[in-house]
Write a protein that holds these residues in place. Structure first.
Motif, PDB file in Angstrom:
ATOM      1  N   ARG A  61       0.906  -1.241  -0.175  1.00 51.57           N
ATOM      2  CA  ARG A  61       0.319  -0.001  -0.027  1.00 51.57           C
ATOM      3  C   ARG A  61       0.895   1.350   0.040  1.00 51.57           C
ATOM      4  O   ARG A  61       1.791   1.207   0.641  1.00 51.57           O
ATOM      5  N   PRO A  62       0.373   2.288  -0.709  1.00 52.36           N
ATOM      6  CA  PRO A  62       1.109   3.572  -0.782  1.00 52.36           C
ATOM      7  C   PRO A  62       1.106   4.296   0.556  1.00 52.36           C
ATOM      8  O   PRO A  62       0.144   3.818   1.400  1.00 52.36           O
ATOM      9  N   SER A 114      -4.611   0.485  -4.151  1.00 55.65           N
ATOM     10  CA  SER A 114      -3.517   0.752  -5.259  1.00 55.65           C
ATOM     11  C   SER A 114      -2.222   0.204  -4.675  1.00 55.65           C
ATOM     12  O   SER A 114      -2.049   0.052  -3.433  1.00 55.65           O
ATOM     13  N   SER A 156       1.975  -0.413  -4.696  1.00 48.13           N
ATOM     14  CA  SER A 156       3.215   0.414  -4.841  1.00 48.13           C
ATOM     15  C   SER A 156       4.430  -0.295  -4.258  1.00 48.13           C
ATOM     16  O   SER A 156       4.186  -1.014  -3.264  1.00 48.13           O
ATOM     17  N   ASP A 164       6.999   1.467  -3.056  1.00 46.41           N
ATOM     18  CA  ASP A 164       7.831   2.444  -2.462  1.00 46.41           C
ATOM     19  C   ASP A 164       8.373   1.979  -0.934  1.00 46.41           C
ATOM     20  O   ASP A 164       9.187   2.579  -0.567  1.00 46.41           O
TER      21      ASP A 164
END
Length: 291
Positions: free
Chosen positions: A55-56, A69, A71, A73
């Protein structure tokens, strides 16, 4: 009259067998359903860890089962924030070395207890068994003082040193060797084999299942070690991945995304071992007599 008397009894027996088969089928279905539910309960935290790691930052506290969404990151941040790959390498090195050393010393000690008779052998064996009941946390401070006097603080060697022998390995291997057929050992002795050759060429190949199960158990236990590295480590480059995970938990707050990403990377090797060697892992826990 005989036929008429026997026929009803045969029908009753058939109905009873059919009913018993139906009950067995229902019990089996209920058992499988319970196992599926328990499996989901056990797997859900692992799934939530992986899902949270993807998860972002602005969606980390979403309650949906599937991330809206995804990710990478969090993984990138974790890799840049701490030397996690170096930590994973350290953890793997320590786990492999400790596994090999404990198997080696366990085989030697177990052979001595199983095949030799010497003064106070039962007393020594009981002493080894009693050390298994003592938690490692009890002897952490004496071990720390010893390592400090040796000048090995904040080193990989210090993380390995207290684990040169395992009471669990000695007890399991000794029990396996005691059940080994004496006729085979006597035949090897008649062929001129001495104790060293009997251990490595006769007994060890026939104990591969036990050794493999024990190796998996030692590896997983060492991989998950936390308190001893926490006490010794001073720098991130000389510690294990479990300490690296803890670095994302601070007084200002927990960085849940990178924390879950680091936890996923730390759990992945053990999960792979479990998937590949599932039967041996289960056997190792059954033979050790613990959860």
């Amino acid at each position: 009259m005989t036929i008429e008397a026997t026929a009803p009894h045969a029908g009753v027996h058939r109905r009873l067998r059919k009913k018993a088969a139906e009950n067995v089928g229902l019990n089996s279905a209920a058992g499988h359903l319970l196992l599926v539910l328990l499996s989901l309960v056990c797997l859900f935290p692992v799934y939530w860890m992986v899902a949270t790691s993807l998860r972002p930052a602005n969606a980390i506290f979403e309650s949906s089962l599937w991330p809206s969404s995804m990710s990478l990151d969090n993984y990138i941040y974790a890799l840049n924030a701490i030397p996690i790959l170096r930590m994973l390498g350290n953890t793997l090195l320590i786990a492999v070395v400790v596994t090999i050393i404990q198997l080696f010393t366990g085989l030697l000690a177990a052979y001595a207890f199983a095949r030799w008779r010497f003064p106070f052998d039962k007393l020594v064996y009981t002493g080894v068994a009693l050390t298994w009941l003592v938690p490692f946390q009890v002897v952490m401070i004496p071990n720390y003082l010893l390592v400090a006097k040796l000048g090995l603080l904040d080193s990989i060697t210090a993380l390995i040193l207290p684990h040169f022998a395992s009471a669990l390995a000695i007890l399991l291997l000794a029990q396996a060797m005691r059940s080994f057929p004496r006729e085979v050992i006597e035949a090897a002795r008649m062929d001129g084999a001495r104790s060293w050759r009997i251990l490595w060429e006769v007994m060890m190949p026939n104990l591969r299942g036990t050794i493999a199960s024990l190796a998996i158990l030692i590896f997983i236990s060492t991989w998950n070690e936390y308190f001893w590295p926490l006490l010794l480590s001073r720098t991130a480059e000389n510690t294990v991945v479990q300490i690296g995970i803890q670095m994302f938990m601070t007084a200002e707050g927990n960085q849940w995304g990178p924390l879950m990403a680091a936890s996923t990377m730390a759990s992945l090797p053990v999960l792979i071992i479990y998937v590949v060697l599932q039967r041996q892992v289960i056997q190792s826990f059954m033979k050790s007599g613990i959860r």
